[in-house]
Design a protein around this motif. Structure first.
Motif, PDB file in Angstrom:
ATOM      1  N   VAL A 201      -4.736  10.244   1.257  1.00 28.64           N
ATOM      2  CA  VAL A 201      -4.092  10.549  -0.066  1.00 28.64           C
ATOM      3  C   VAL A 201      -4.487  11.480  -0.762  1.00 28.64           C
ATOM      4  CG1 VAL A 201      -3.632   9.735  -2.473  1.00 28.64           C
ATOM      5  CG2 VAL A 201      -2.878   8.176  -0.416  1.00 28.64           C
TER       6      VAL A 201
ATOM      7  N   PHE B 151     -13.702  -6.581  -7.566  1.00 24.26           N
ATOM      8  CA  PHE B 151     -13.409  -6.694  -6.117  1.00 24.26           C
ATOM      9  C   PHE B 151     -14.126  -7.710  -5.282  1.00 24.26           C
ATOM     10  CE2 PHE B 151     -12.818  -1.988  -7.287  1.00 24.26           C
ATOM     11  CZ  PHE B 151     -11.458  -2.309  -7.831  1.00 24.26           C
TER      12      PHE B 151
ATOM     13  N   PHE C  16      -7.182   6.036   1.261  1.00 21.48           N
ATOM     14  CA  PHE C  16      -7.674   6.880  -0.237  1.00 21.48           C
ATOM     15  C   PHE C  16      -7.899   8.263   0.374  1.00 21.48           C
ATOM     16  CE2 PHE C  16     -10.203   5.940  -4.037  1.00 21.48           C
ATOM     17  CZ  PHE C  16     -10.240   7.167  -4.578  1.00 21.48           C
TER      18      PHE C  16
ATOM     19  N   SER D 180      -6.431   8.179  -9.551  1.00 23.22           N
ATOM     20  CA  SER D 180      -7.894   8.025  -9.086  1.00 23.22           C
ATOM     21  C   SER D 180      -8.253   6.543  -9.125  1.00 23.22           C
ATOM     22  CB  SER D 180      -8.754   8.689  -9.658  1.00 23.22           C
ATOM     23  OG  SER D 180     -10.095   8.495  -9.352  1.00 23.22           O
ATOM     24  N   ARG D 181      -7.746   5.799 -10.330  1.00 20.05           N
ATOM     25  CA  ARG D 181      -8.065   4.431 -10.608  1.00 20.05           C
ATOM     26  C   ARG D 181      -7.135   3.593  -9.833  1.00 20.05           C
ATOM     27  NH1 ARG D 181      -8.404   5.653 -17.129  1.00 20.05           N
ATOM     28  NH2 ARG D 181     -10.394   6.909 -16.977  1.00 20.05           N
TER      29      ARG D 181
ATOM     30  N   ALA E 115     -10.148  -3.982   7.119  1.00 21.44           N
ATOM     31  CA  ALA E 115      -9.341  -3.823   5.947  1.00 21.44           C
ATOM     32  C   ALA E 115     -10.134  -3.054   5.034  1.00 21.44           C
ATOM     33  CB  ALA E 115      -9.134  -5.179   5.270  1.00 21.44           C
ATOM     34  N   PHE E 116     -11.455  -2.884   4.944  1.00 20.44           N
ATOM     35  CA  PHE E 116     -12.198  -2.070   4.193  1.00 20.44           C
ATOM     36  C   PHE E 116     -11.966  -0.530   4.725  1.00 20.44           C
ATOM     37  CE2 PHE E 116     -16.094   0.697   3.780  1.00 20.44           C
ATOM     38  CZ  PHE E 116     -16.392   0.331   2.335  1.00 20.44           C
TER      39      PHE E 116
ATOM     40  N   MET F 133      -5.875   4.186  -6.784  1.00 20.76           N
ATOM     41  CA  MET F 133      -6.125   4.237  -5.382  1.00 20.76           C
ATOM     42  C   MET F 133      -7.626   3.352  -5.273  1.00 20.76           C
ATOM     43  SD  MET F 133      -4.549   5.739  -3.094  1.00 20.76           S
ATOM     44  CE  MET F 133      -5.051   4.315  -2.015  1.00 20.76           C
ATOM     45  N   THR F 134      -8.572   3.687  -6.018  1.00 15.61           N
ATOM     46  CA  THR F 134      -9.678   2.623  -5.995  1.00 15.61           C
ATOM     47  C   THR F 134      -9.518   1.242  -6.168  1.00 15.61           C
ATOM     48  OG1 THR F 134     -10.687   4.631  -7.437  1.00 15.61           O
ATOM     49  CG2 THR F 134     -12.112   2.530  -7.126  1.00 15.61           C
TER      50      THR F 134
ATOM     51  N   GLU G 110      -8.126  -4.431  -0.703  1.00 17.52           N
ATOM     52  CA  GLU G 110      -7.431  -4.463   0.492  1.00 17.52           C
ATOM     53  C   GLU G 110      -8.355  -5.404   1.356  1.00 17.52           C
ATOM     54  OE1 GLU G 110      -4.728  -3.034   1.267  1.00 17.52           O
ATOM     55  OE2 GLU G 110      -4.360  -2.924   3.316  1.00 17.52           O
ATOM     56  N   PRO G 111      -9.529  -5.516   1.445  1.00 13.65           N
ATOM     57  CA  PRO G 111     -10.122  -6.379   2.149  1.00 13.65           C
ATOM     58  C   PRO G 111     -10.170  -7.999   1.354  1.00 13.65           C
ATOM     59  CG  PRO G 111     -11.808  -4.451   1.707  1.00 13.65           C
ATOM     60  CD  PRO G 111     -10.559  -4.363   0.857  1.00 13.65           C
TER      61      PRO G 111
ATOM     62  N   MET H 271       0.894  -1.253   0.091  1.00  7.90           N
ATOM     63  CA  MET H 271      -0.099  -0.203   0.001  1.00  7.90           C
ATOM     64  C   MET H 271       0.822   1.190   0.172  1.00  7.90           C
ATOM     65  SD  MET H 271      -3.033   0.993  -0.221  1.00  7.90           S
ATOM     66  CE  MET H 271      -4.517   0.441   0.470  1.00  7.90           C
TER      67      MET H 271
ATOM     68  N   VAL I  83       0.597   4.267  -2.530  1.00  4.45           N
ATOM     69  CA  VAL I  83       0.247   5.627  -2.315  1.00  4.45           C
ATOM     70  C   VAL I  83       1.424   6.349  -2.970  1.00  4.45           C
ATOM     71  CG1 VAL I  83       0.397   7.298  -0.504  1.00  4.45           C
ATOM     72  CG2 VAL I  83      -0.673   5.258  -0.141  1.00  4.45           C
TER      73      VAL I  83
ATOM     74  N   GLY J  79      -8.376   0.465   3.766  1.00  3.25           N
ATOM     75  CA  GLY J  79      -8.206   0.854   2.409  1.00  3.25           C
ATOM     76  C   GLY J  79      -8.833   2.259   1.879  1.00  3.25           C
ATOM     77  N   LEU J  80     -10.016   2.397   2.489  1.00  5.56           N
ATOM     78  CA  LEU J  80     -10.461   3.864   2.302  1.00  5.56           C
ATOM     79  C   LEU J  80      -9.931   4.828   3.049  1.00  5.56           C
ATOM     80  CD1 LEU J  80     -14.326   3.143   1.668  1.00  5.56           C
ATOM     81  CD2 LEU J  80     -12.571   3.844   0.022  1.00  5.56           C
TER      82      LEU J  80
ATOM     83  N   TYR K 288      -7.206  17.192 -12.229  1.00  3.23           N
ATOM     84  CA  TYR K 288      -8.142  16.442 -11.427  1.00  3.23           C
ATOM     85  C   TYR K 288      -8.562  17.068 -10.217  1.00  3.23           C
ATOM     86  CZ  TYR K 288      -9.959  11.458 -12.575  1.00  3.23           C
ATOM     87  OH  TYR K 288     -10.612  10.712 -13.100  1.00  3.23           O
TER      88      TYR K 288
ATOM     89  N   VAL L  35     -12.472  -8.291   7.754  1.00  4.97           N
ATOM     90  CA  VAL L  35     -12.933  -7.608   6.564  1.00  4.97           C
ATOM     91  C   VAL L  35     -13.311  -5.945   6.876  1.00  4.97           C
ATOM     92  CG1 VAL L  35     -14.925  -7.408   5.127  1.00  4.97           C
ATOM     93  CG2 VAL L  35     -13.924  -9.703   5.907  1.00  4.97           C
TER      94      VAL L  35
ATOM     95  N   LEU M 110       0.066   3.588   7.684  1.00  5.76           N
ATOM     96  CA  LEU M 110       1.131   2.888   6.580  1.00  5.76           C
ATOM     97  C   LEU M 110       2.189   2.685   7.482  1.00  5.76           C
ATOM     98  CD1 LEU M 110       0.528   4.573   3.521  1.00  5.76           C
ATOM     99  CD2 LEU M 110       0.125   2.425   3.774  1.00  5.76           C
TER     100      LEU M 110
ATOM    101  N   PHE N  67     -11.457  12.906  -7.831  1.00  7.05           N
ATOM    102  CA  PHE N  67     -10.589  11.713  -7.708  1.00  7.05           C
ATOM    103  C   PHE N  67     -11.382  10.671  -6.642  1.00  7.05           C
ATOM    104  CE2 PHE N  67      -7.694  10.003  -4.557  1.00  7.05           C
ATOM    105  CZ  PHE N  67      -6.546   9.595  -5.222  1.00  7.05           C
TER     106      PHE N  67
ATOM    107  N   ALA O 220      -7.502   0.338  -2.781  1.00 10.15           N
ATOM    108  CA  ALA O 220      -8.470   0.487  -1.851  1.00 10.15           C
ATOM    109  C   ALA O 220      -9.250  -0.622  -1.546  1.00 10.15           C
ATOM    110  CB  ALA O 220      -9.086   1.917  -1.423  1.00 10.15           C
ATOM    111  N   PHE O 221     -10.224  -1.062  -2.796  1.00 10.13           N
ATOM    112  CA  PHE O 221     -10.966  -1.983  -2.857  1.00 10.13           C
ATOM    113  C   PHE O 221     -10.635  -3.539  -2.805  1.00 10.13           C
ATOM    114  CE2 PHE O 221     -13.621   1.700  -3.609  1.00 10.13           C
ATOM    115  CZ  PHE O 221     -14.738   1.485  -3.073  1.00 10.13           C
TER     116      PHE O 221
END
Lengths: 525, 314, 177, 666
Positions: free
Chosen positions: D450, B294, D447, B129-130, D439-440, B132-133, B139-140, B106, B110, D443-444, D572, D436, D400, D577, B136-137
């Motif tokens: 960043v 995902f 996001f 953007s893509r 982790a969710f 990171m998406t 990760e689980p 990660m 980043v 990850g976000l 952007y 789960v 991180l 984003f 992030a998604f």
């Protein structure tokens, strides 16, 4: 309203109505009547506007001319409405206020002739970029073809959507792929396209100006290079216009060879598009690799039969440049046969791939309304349910002698455009077989080219190229071209992106773009 | 063998072979397209050429842009050091804890994303953007997948997961869905099909390429090397989970050292052929169709975990 | 079933790559100033074993583009010579410029050259790029590429076929292989 | 002097300094008084930091700092739990005050110093009081003072929106305070003068029903104060409204004080809460974190994003709290300890990075005069030093490696992993949910962080004011850098941090095969090893870059623009984003894009101009709050008089409320 009625009503308000040899009704109307007549022909009578162009007639003391060409598809006629504008104040009321199809034509005339379409809802520059000084009108007769223009920095605004978080994605003119130069501006707030606008005319080389003052033979190389990928169909349209002026009767064998040339071009480019859309656009490499491999075989066929890889040089004013032997015909038929059998198995692969179909289906939908309003041409129109095909509606070359019905689809998405291309490839194969058979059975090899002298006059020339309807208007004076209008279907189809792009996500745009595969060079001229 | 030596050998072998792996996958893909294809050694020449070329830095960029290649490469190198790729039980192996590995990956993502955004163009932002998406998604799914491996092996370090002997993790067949999930994650994390097309020339569709669009010269070389190393790391990891044989350990003698590069090359080659086959047989997914991807990988991981827990109860 | 067909195509499709495409064409020794510079550059870049190309359309008729695209097809497969197309001028070692430089793209062509890290070789592909072709003199056309940026290799033709492009490159880079 | 003596002197001095600062702040018009205020505000936390550090590091036994009739004879007491929170509070308040010394001077026009200075001191003082109180009454007193001073600080800039936010905050805070008073009353059998020691015995006399009712009330009180969903709505409104150093205190310290209250009351009164409590709190915590982290990705103002991130982190803390509760009840004390250690680690890590980020936001807004992401950008070239510090904080916020927040997450995930082997359905299901969900969220969270960093610091500025911004003064930047360094040190030096925590810090060993998990060797030493390995990898990367034959030639050019000049409108945006997040989670987010296209001429519908805006459709939570919000707005109209800027009036109000509290209590 039937055609006779239409013509009768036109005759009432026109000062001059005549019918030309190639099947064109020309009606001259007053400047004040022009917008009304043109608008009502489109809106009320439902006639498609296929061309609108200007002429500089000041040498004859008639100021400027504006001509709108409508198609009478059922009657196989064209209808040209023309008017004069005074030299000192060349303006008329814009018909774009109601006829969307006239949008770019009027802006084009504004840049190239300085003719104002008063009340045009979007009267920004079109052809001229920032670097062209104001009051530069290259197609006026007092503008020398080799003028060295000064550098300038005129405004060339692009549309913006207001709102916090909205931004623009600029792409081009120098694209990452091997694509022609054009600039696209997306307004987005993420991936979903909100609006999309193109800035084209980067490759504007001044073709229409360069054609002026040349004989038709001298002009042909330029016409064949209007858009490198549709040399044969452009040559066909141009030659037919010239032949119509000259009153030249093209031999049957030449007509059939012309069909062969145009259909070979169609088959090749449709296959190219298939590989490009299904392969490059979606990253399904097996389609790209095999598709382009088969395309190369067809290019080599062209090299054998035409002496170059782009189907150039066969179509010449008066007929064709060589008669082709039956061996050559057989070579063409066999090669295309082989290509088709390979291509159709590729198409099966494509239809079997769920990932591919998912990418193509429902992407880049062009509604029938938009296609009609914008005056879409070719595959783009036919995939959205607009059944127009100049090969059937305005038979030319040898098409009148061959049986051909044309195809349409109604979904209007990328998938529909792909499948329509596949259908048209199979039609092209049949036409190639039929034309070759016709030549073998009914024509002699010695009769392939008639004399085509340079006479004065004007005429329309058209062809249904692989991209769609090409429409040229040529006026000869003193044995040389006085004004040549070259209208590639791309010119009509480019603005469609503003309709079929929004709602899609940005990474699907290349797919939409490839599914139309428009010519930049042919538009920019 | 000395654990420090094991780690050193592993890093050297993986970094040395990583460009070769990229060369092989390109060559195999070309073969599947009926072409001859680029020389397998081409990536080395590309990297060397880039190292000699001048760098053009955008005036819009900041120190972040200049720092990113180092961090991105460092995270790739670190993952190449800690995971059991060529050797097991190296000195860095205790760091192959699944949470740490996920964290390292990660971190690299980043900085890649930051670099893409720093270039002040729309494409960099788009790629960022893509990316990171995707990161992030995924990760689980990554955590759940590794957790089911941990459950199967009783160890939460990846090194420990491969140390269970016998037929390895596959002796517990319920890890198979998780293995598939890891495959999907590997494809996503490495910007391969069906998430990204590594060979695309279309700016608008890019993910990884868009972020490095502004890099040139040595920095680009670092970025490309990093993605090559990451690809090799994932490939070797997947192969080793299926076939843990041939890994060096502290018990192997110095002679086995000579065989290690060969074994690694064979494993990498096999993985790359498989990758090429996968990539040649499908189209890229629609970007907004990715949630299914995902969710699919998460579902596979959860399936394994549930099966494993159930098996434990029986 | 569909998978079988797919893998059949993938694994047993025709192999048509032509070995002779980049044959040692006439590699002359009278290289001239541009050629000498080229030699020096290539020597520093490992004899150009990996050259990444950025195509720039400066006003062509799109026939040149089709031929550049054809370089990648199975017959010519230019990738086996270590050549490839890249998406960003920042990644490029070679700019392949097609078409007569038109006024509207003059600045863009300059920008592209400026954006590419040097050394950057420029190849003019086609008559238009080499000398302006039939478009020479038009009010909208600047002319040959060398009127805007330095050109190292010229490949004439209208358009040059893929084989001619490969031969032209081979001659220019002197890479008989 | 003994360690105990040093600790008590430090802690008492801290409180005294805060009191001095409050008094000096009252005379905020005088420059000298303001100087004295700032000096005391800095000296206080220094003393307090020293005191609590000594207390913790030397493992001093619980200390009584003396009682006073003013505090209802319940002595001020410090034990390991409160010392840990005092350490956290003083660390945050030190940096916030250091930052505030310059910040409040520069922002005088926005935040009147006569208001902000004394209230901030009262705020800090009351938090110290809460942490030191050993009696329920004094706890409540300080609690109310804390809430009220925060309330006034939230509306310090006098804007309409701030007032609304403050009132929403006050409403929920008073709800919570009411619940707390009633709950404590039940616990103390009608009296609020119990001390925590006596509470432990008196609660035993309650009927189970009363005990549970009290527990519900007390947990609600602290959960609402900490911002646990569904009582979180005030937080993203109120925290961003305060002056930045106060926001830092609120998010960094006040939320932790609420957690302290929860820990204190539950450990004293309900050491054996049933497992269902653990499950519910875990579920609520995870839900909070998941929803908040999504909104952190949608918000477009720096401090709002940070506030949502605070909600997310509080959610994680409750997750950890619930998880350890569950584990303990189900009979896995080792695992419970591990989860608890993760919670404490996370509390400290969050306090450090979140206060740092709020200070960073303050510094950026100070320089660029806007906090909107869509107007910022390009600050890394304008504020390079600040950007390094904030990047560090953002990486910490994204959990991180090798930051302290990462270590905390690692500890929790390892505990959850090990719990998979317990074969206890309840525990296993919770562990899977934790794995789960965490982790969710992780990850976000990456996001969001960043996104926050990038759109403030990277690319080209998106507005003229952002273009004109310059590096903030060192006294603004240094505290931020200090917090970033502290967050890094917390992770890298975690094996040596154990003495500072009220529990044993450890990461469970990697093995999870053992049936009942045995306490393996602490895996914490892996954190410094990881940092070292990362440093080594960076060196290796640098060596590769500098390999022989590589060139150092560099040329500057503008960003590749495809041949058509580009500007900052083509970068952007933050909205763009996170568009994939909005789209992928559209069922939760319910943000609606409203596009309006108007044709230029009515007769041609195809040529048109567009306009767009986002509207957030009210979710379930929104609807829950609407009646409350409307009520508050009505009350707000009447309460407008409150905003008269006279400090004496505020103090009178605080006193009146306190007296009211006492009256109710008696």
């Amino acid at each position: 309203m039937n055609v006779d009625e239409l013509l009768r009503s036109l005759a009432e308000m026109s000062r001059d109505v005549r019918v030309s040899a190639e099947g064109r009704v020309i009606a001259w109307v007053r400047r004040t009547d022009f917008p009304g007549v043109a608008t009502s022909l489109h809106v009320r009578s439902g006639l498609p506007l296929d061309l609108l162009f200007a002429t500089d007639d000041r040498a004859e003391g008639r100021g400027f001319g504006v001509h709108a060409v409508f198609a009478l598809d059922q009657a196989h006629y064209w209808l040209e409405i023309a008017t004069d504008l005074p030299a000192e104040s060349p303006w008329y009321e814009s018909i774009t206020r109601e006829v969307m199809a006239a949008h770019w034509y009027e802006r084009y005339a504004q840049d190239m002739f300085g003719i104002r379409a008063e009340g045009h809802p979007d009267d920004r520059r079109l052809v001229h970029h920032e670097n062209v000084p104001a009051l530069t009108h290259p197609l006026r007769k007092d503008f020398a073809w080799n003028t060295r223009l000064a550098q300038a920095n005129e405004p060339y605004p692009m549309g913006r959507v207001e709102g916090e978080g909205i931004f623009q994605i600029p792409v081009g003119p120098i694209h990452a792929g091997i694509i022609e130069p054009g600039h696209f501006r997306f307004n987005v707030a993420g991936e979903r396209i909100i609006t999309l606008e193109g800035k084209l005319f980067f490759t504007h080389k001044g073709v229409e100006k360069l054609l002026e003052g040349r004989t038709h033979a001298d002009a042909l190389p330029f016409v064949e290079r209007v858009s490198g990928d549709s040399a044969a169909s452009h040559a066909l349209a141009f030659c037919q216009a010239v032949e119509a002026i000259a009153g030249c009767k093209v031999p049957e064998r030449a007509c059939m060879l012309r069909v062969l040339a145009v259909e070979l071009e169609r088959f090749t480019m449709h296959l190219h598009d298939l590989a490009n859309i299904c392969g490059m656009g979606t990253g399904f490499t097996v389609m790209a690799a095999n598709g382009f491999r088969i395309v190369e075989r067809l290019r080599r066929l062209s090299a054998r039969l035409f002496g170059n890889r782009f189907f150039r040089g066969l179509v010449v004013p008066g007929g064709v440049s060589t008669p082709w032997t039956s061996a050559q015909m057989a070579d063409a038929v066999d090669t295309v046969d082989g290509a088709w059998s390979e291509a159709s198995s590729l198409v099966r692969l494509a239809l079997d791939s769920d990932t591919l179909r998912d990418r193509l289906e429902t992407t880049g939908v062009l509604t029938r309304d938009a296609a009609w309003a914008y005056g879409a041409k070719g595959v783009a129109a036919r995939a959205s349910g607009i059944d127009r095909d100049a090969r059937r509606n305005h038979p030319h070359a040898g098409y009148g002698l061959l049986s051909f019905s044309g195809r349409t689809r109604t979904e209007g998405d990328v998938f529909a455009r792909v499948m329509l291309r596949v259908d048209e490839m199979s039609d092209a194969l049949n036409l190639i077989r039929a034309a070759a058979g016709f030549c073998r059975d009914r024509t002699s090899e010695s009769d392939y080219r008639a004399d085509c002298e340079c006479r004065d006059g004007d005429a329309l020339g058209w062809a249904e190229g692989w991209r769609g309807q090409i429409l040229d208007w040529v006026r000869m004076r003193d044995g040389v071209i006085d004004r040549a209008v070259i209208r590639d279907p791309s010119f009509c189809n480019w603005p469609l992106f503003g309709e079929l792009g929004p709602g899609n996500i940005v990474p699907d745009f290349p797919l939409c773009n490839k599914s139309l595969n428009l010519s930049y060079s042919g538009t920019d001229l | 063998m000395n654990p420090a030596l094991l780690t050193t050998v592993q890093v050297v072998v993986v970094v040395t072979f990583a460009p070769l792996a990229t060369g092989v996958v390109r060559r195999v893909k070309a073969f599947l397209q009926g072409r001859h294809g680029p020389p397998v050694l081409l990536p080395y020449w590309t990297l060397l050429t880039l190292m000699r070329k001048e760098m053009v830095l955008s005036t819009s960029t900041s120190w972040v842009f200049r720092a990113a290649p180092y961090v991105v490469l460092a995270t790739a190198l670190l993952s190449a050091a800690v995971l059991p790729l060529v050797a097991r039980g190296g000195i860095a192996a205790p760091l192959s804890h699944m949470v740490v590995v996920a964290g390292i990956w990660m971190l690299g993502a980043v900085f890649l994303v930051l670099a893409g955004l720093d270039s002040a163009g729309a494409f960099g932002g788009m790629g960022s953007s893509r990316e990171m998406t995707i990161s992030a998604f995924l990760e689980p799914a990554l955590i759940v997948t590794l957790a089911s491996f941990a459950l199967a092996s009783g160890s939460s370090t990846v090194d420990g997961m491969l140390a269970i002997g016998g037929r390895g993790l596959l002796s517990r067949p319920w890890v198979l869905p998780a293995l598939a999930s890891l495959g999907l994650i590997a494809l996503g994390e490495n910007a391969r099909y069906p998430v990204d097309n590594p060979a695309t020339h279309l700016e608008l569709t890019m993910v990884h390429e868009a972020m490095v669009l502004e890099y040139s010269g040595p920095y680009l070389a670092l970025m490309e090397l990093a993605s090559m190393v990451k690809l090799a790391v994932f490939a070797l990891l997947l192969v080793n989970i299926v076939l843990p044989a041939g890994l060096l350990t502290t018990a192997t003698g110095i002679v086995a050292l000579a065989a290690a590069p060969l074994v690694t090359a064979v494993k990498l080659g096999a993985a790359m052929v498989l990758l090429a086959l996968v990539e040649s047989s499908m189209a890229k997914l629609r970007f907004y169709g990715l949630p299914e991807y995902f969710f699919g990988s998460l579902f596979l991981g959860l399936t394994s975990l549930a099966l494993g827990l159930f098996a434990g109860w029986l | 079933m569909s998978f079988v067909r797919l893998f059949q195509t993938l694994l047993t499709g025709p192999r048509v790559t032509e070995p002779a495409a980049l044959s040692p064409a006439a590699t002359t020794d009278d290289v001239g100033a541009a050629g000498a510079e080229l030699r020096a550059v290539l020597a520093n870049l490992y004899d150009g074993r990996s050259l990444r190309i950025r195509a720039v359309d400066a006003g062509s008729t799109n026939a040149e583009e089709l031929e550049l695209l054809a370089l990648g097809n199975a017959y010519y497969d230019f990738e086996r010579f270590g050549l490839s197309f890249v998406a960003s001028p920042r990644h490029a070692d070679i700019l392949m410029v097609t078409g007569p430089v038109v006024r509207n793209l003059e600045a863009a062509l300059r920008t592209t050259y400026d954006a590419a890290p040097h050394p950057c070789l420029v190849v003019a592909v086609g008559d238009g790029a080499c000398n302006g072709g039939i478009w020479r003199g038009s009010y909208a056309v600047v002319g040959a590429v060398d009127q805007v940026i330095p050109v190292h290799i010229r490949i004439p033709g209208d358009p040059p076929s893929p084989a001619e492009i490969l031969q032209g490159l081979a001659a220019g880079l002197r890479r008989p292989r | 002097m003994t360690a105990a003596g040093l600790a008590s002197v430090g802690l008492v001095a801290a409180a005294l300094f805060s009191a001095i600062a409050a008094l000096a702040g009252l005379a905020g018009r005088s420059r000298a008084a303001r100087r004295l205020h700032h000096a005391a505000m800095i000296a206080g936390p220094v003393a307090g930091l020293g005191g609590s550090f000594v207390f913790l590091a030397w493992r001093v036994a619980p200390l009584s700092l003396g009682a006073s009739p003013l505090l209802f004879h319940a002595p001020l007491v410090v034990d390991r739990l409160s010392a840990f929170f005092l350490l956290l509070l003083h660390a945050v308040s030190l940096m916030a005050s250091w930052f505030g010394a310059k910040y409040t001077e520069d922002e005088q026009d926005t935040y009147p110093p006569r208001l902000v200075l004394p209230l901030t001191a009262v705020f800090v003082l009351s938090m110290q009081g809460v942490l030191l109180s050993s009696g329920v009454a004094s706890f409540l007193l300080f609690w109310e003072a804390m809430s009220l001073s925060a309330f006034f600080l939230v509306m310090a800039d006098g804007e309409e929106d701030s007032r609304k936010a403050a009132l929403l905050y006050l409403a929920i805070a008073q709800f919570g305070a009411g619940a707390l008073i009633v709950g404590s009353g039940i616990l103390g059998a009608g009296s609020l003068f119990a001390t925590f020691d006596t509470l432990a015995t008196s609660v035993g006399l309650l009927s189970p029903g009363a005990s549970t009712l009290a527990a519900v009330l007390v947990v609600f009180a602290f959960a609402s104060k900490a911002g646990l969903a569904p009582f979180h709505a005030w937080l993203p409104e109120a925290h961003p409204r305060a002056p930045s150093h106060v926001s830092a205190l609120m998010s960094g310290a006040m939320l932790k004080v609420a957690i302290y209250g929860l820990l204190r009351f539950t450990s004293v009164c309900w050491p054996d809460l049933p497992a269902a409590w653990g499950t519910s709190l875990l579920a609520l915590g995870l839900a909070t974190a998941m929803v908040a982290v999504i909104y952190a990705n949608i918000a477009r103002e720096i401090k709002r994003i940070l506030a949502w991130s605070s909600v997310e982190n509080i959610g994680l803390v409750f997750t950890m709290f619930g998880f350890q509760l569950l584990l303990r009840r189900e009979g896995w004390p080792v695992l419970a300890d591990a989860a608890q250690a993760a919670m404490f680690m996370h509390l400290l890590a969050h306090a450090l990075f979140k206060s740092g980020l709020f200070l960073g936001a303050g510094a950026v807004m100070h320089g660029a005069h806007t906090g909107k992401l869509e107007m910022l950008g390009g600050q890394a070239n304008r504020m390079p030093r600040l950007s390094v510090a904030v990047l560090g904080l953002c990486l910490a916020g994204a959990a991180l490696p090798p930051f302290g927040s990462f270590v905390a997450e690692w500890m929790l995930l390892q505990a959850a992993l090990t719990s998979l082997g317990t074969r206890n359905a309840h525990v296993v299901i919770a562990s899977v949910a934790v794995l789960v969900g965490m982790a969710f969220v992780a990850g976000l969270a990456v996001f969001a962080m960043v996104r926050l960093f990038s759109f403030v610091f990277l690319a080209e500025p998106r507005s003229a004011q952002a273009r004109a911004a310059v590096e903030p003064a060192g006294s603004l930047g240094r505290p931020i850098a200090g917090l970033a360094a502290a967050g890094l040190a917390l992770g890298v030096l975690s094996p040596w941090m154990s003495p500072l925590f009220p529990v044993k810090l450890e990461v469970l060993g990697p093995s999870l095969s053992a049936g009942p998990p045995s306490s393996g060797p602490s895996g914490l030493w892996l954190a410094p090893a990881l940092a070292a390995a990362l440093a080594a990898a960076l060196c290796l990367a640098w060596l590769i870059r500098r390999s022989p034959g590589s060139t150092l030639r560099t040329r500057r050019s503008h960003t590749w623009d495809c041949g058509q000049p580009i500007d900052a409108t083509m970068e952007y945006t933050a909205t763009g984003f996170s568009a994939p997040v909005r789209f992928f989670l559209r069922d939760i987010v319910r943000a609606e894009k409203h596009l309006v296209f108007r044709p230029v001429v009515p007769s041609n519908p195809w040529i048109r101009h567009g306009q767009m805006e986002f509207r957030k459709a009210g979710g379930i939570l929104g609807r829950l709050y609407f009646p409350v919000a409307r009520l508050i707005e009505d009350v707000g109209g009447w309460l407008k008089q409150l905003q008269n800027g006279v400090i004496q009036f505020y103090i009178a109000l605080i006193l009146a409320t306190l007296l009211l509290t006492l009256w109710v209590a008696l």
